[in-house]
Design a protein around this motif. Sequence first.
Motif, short mmCIF file in Angstrom:
data_model
loop_
_atom_site.label_atom_id
_atom_site.label_comp_id
_atom_site.label_asym_id
_atom_site.label_seq_id
_atom_site.Cartn_x
_atom_site.Cartn_y
_atom_site.Cartn_z
N LEU A 50 0.83 -1.18 0.00
CA LEU A 50 0.00 0.00 0.00
C LEU A 50 0.87 1.24 0.00
CD1 LEU A 50 -2.41 -1.30 2.72
CD2 LEU A 50 -3.20 -0.53 0.49
N ARG A 51 0.33 2.34 -0.55
CA ARG A 51 1.04 3.62 -0.60
C ARG A 51 0.13 4.74 -0.12
NH1 ARG A 51 3.17 3.39 -6.87
NH2 ARG A 51 4.32 1.41 -6.77
N THR A 52 0.75 5.87 0.20
CA THR A 52 -0.02 7.06 0.53
C THR A 52 -1.02 7.36 -0.58
OG1 THR A 52 1.85 8.00 1.75
CG2 THR A 52 0.13 9.53 1.04
N GLY A 53 -2.25 7.64 -0.18
CA GLY A 53 -3.31 7.96 -1.13
C GLY A 53 -4.17 6.79 -1.53
N ASP A 54 -3.76 5.56 -1.20
CA ASP A 54 -4.55 4.39 -1.56
C ASP A 54 -5.86 4.35 -0.76
OD1 ASP A 54 -2.62 3.57 -3.32
OD2 ASP A 54 -1.95 1.84 -2.15
N ILE A 55 -6.81 3.63 -1.32
CA ILE A 55 -8.10 3.38 -0.67
C ILE A 55 -8.29 1.87 -0.59
CG2 ILE A 55 -10.60 3.64 -0.85
CD1 ILE A 55 -10.06 6.23 -2.43
N LEU A 56 -8.49 1.38 0.62
CA LEU A 56 -8.68 -0.05 0.84
C LEU A 56 -10.15 -0.32 1.17
CD1 LEU A 56 -6.48 -2.48 2.85
CD2 LEU A 56 -8.91 -2.34 3.38
N GLN A 57 -10.71 -1.31 0.54
CA GLN A 57 -12.07 -1.77 0.85
C GLN A 57 -12.01 -3.22 1.28
OE1 GLN A 57 -14.42 -1.13 -2.66
NE2 GLN A 57 -14.77 1.04 -2.21
N ALA A 58 -12.81 -3.56 2.28
CA ALA A 58 -12.86 -4.95 2.75
C ALA A 58 -14.26 -5.26 3.27
CB ALA A 58 -11.84 -5.19 3.84
N ARG A 59 -14.65 -6.50 3.10
CA ARG A 59 -15.90 -7.00 3.70
C ARG A 59 -15.55 -8.21 4.53
NH1 ARG A 59 -21.32 -6.81 3.57
NH2 ARG A 59 -22.55 -8.74 3.52
N VAL A 60 -15.95 -8.17 5.81
CA VAL A 60 -15.57 -9.24 6.73
C VAL A 60 -16.78 -9.71 7.54
CG1 VAL A 60 -13.29 -8.15 6.96
CG2 VAL A 60 -14.98 -7.83 8.76
N ARG A 61 -16.71 -10.98 7.91
CA ARG A 61 -17.67 -11.54 8.86
C ARG A 61 -16.97 -11.71 10.20
NH1 ARG A 61 -18.01 -16.32 10.77
NH2 ARG A 61 -16.80 -17.26 9.07
N LEU A 62 -17.44 -11.01 11.23
CA LEU A 62 -16.78 -11.01 12.52
C LEU A 62 -16.95 -12.35 13.23
CD1 LEU A 62 -17.93 -7.47 13.72
CD2 LEU A 62 -15.71 -8.09 12.74
#
Length: 233
Positions: free
Chosen positions: A95-107
């Motif tokens: 990852l770098r500055t400016g990136d956008i991370l999306q995640a979907r998780v089941r707790l």
Amino acid sequence: MVGSSGTADESANSLSSHGRPVFTADFSSENQWVAGRSWAYPGSGPTNPDDDKLDYLTPDPAYSRSGVFRATRMPQGTWYTGLLTTEGSADDFMLRTGDILQARVRLPREQGAWPAIWTWLDGGNEIDVFEYHPDNPDLLELSNHVNGGERYYRDSAIRPGAWVDFEVHLGARSVVWYVNGTRAFADRSGVGGHWQAHLIVNLSVCAGRYHPPPERTTREMSYEVSRLLVYRP
């Protein structure tokens, strides 16, 4: 979504408001991910008791490669646990500055479970997309360990077994977390202009110093990451 092969479906590669992803997690890919070791653990693992973890990292694909991160009790009281990292992989994604991370998780549901998605490089550069402990059932921990800032975010939609969507904007001056589409936290400190770090996805097990350990009758636990994308607008 990630299926039994650990591969995201084609919709993950379509254009979004952020453009096309530069990284689509395929947990089954040995080019993308290394299993069962990380230099975020002393000596790259397999244990880290000083961080209150009962973990014994295992490269066994059944513990991580499907996108379901598992932990199972060992006779001596430690737990085999699943961890994947891009560190040391053939692709070596960071990852770098400016990136956008999306995640979907089941707790997870089990007491003592400690799931997380986070970043690491050379002893630091840690941003916690989230950490969760079922003994605080409605609370997520969102943290910037680079330049400081954390939020204990509470919401009724956060609960054991719930599906949760994350979007994290890794800005130079502010890291901004969205949880289920709601702006949950902006740290106003950011990661700086030249930050970069590898990804880690794992399930740890609490030893009891800060959160209760697993109940004696618990033999296994899990949580699922069905989607993990990175955009570079």
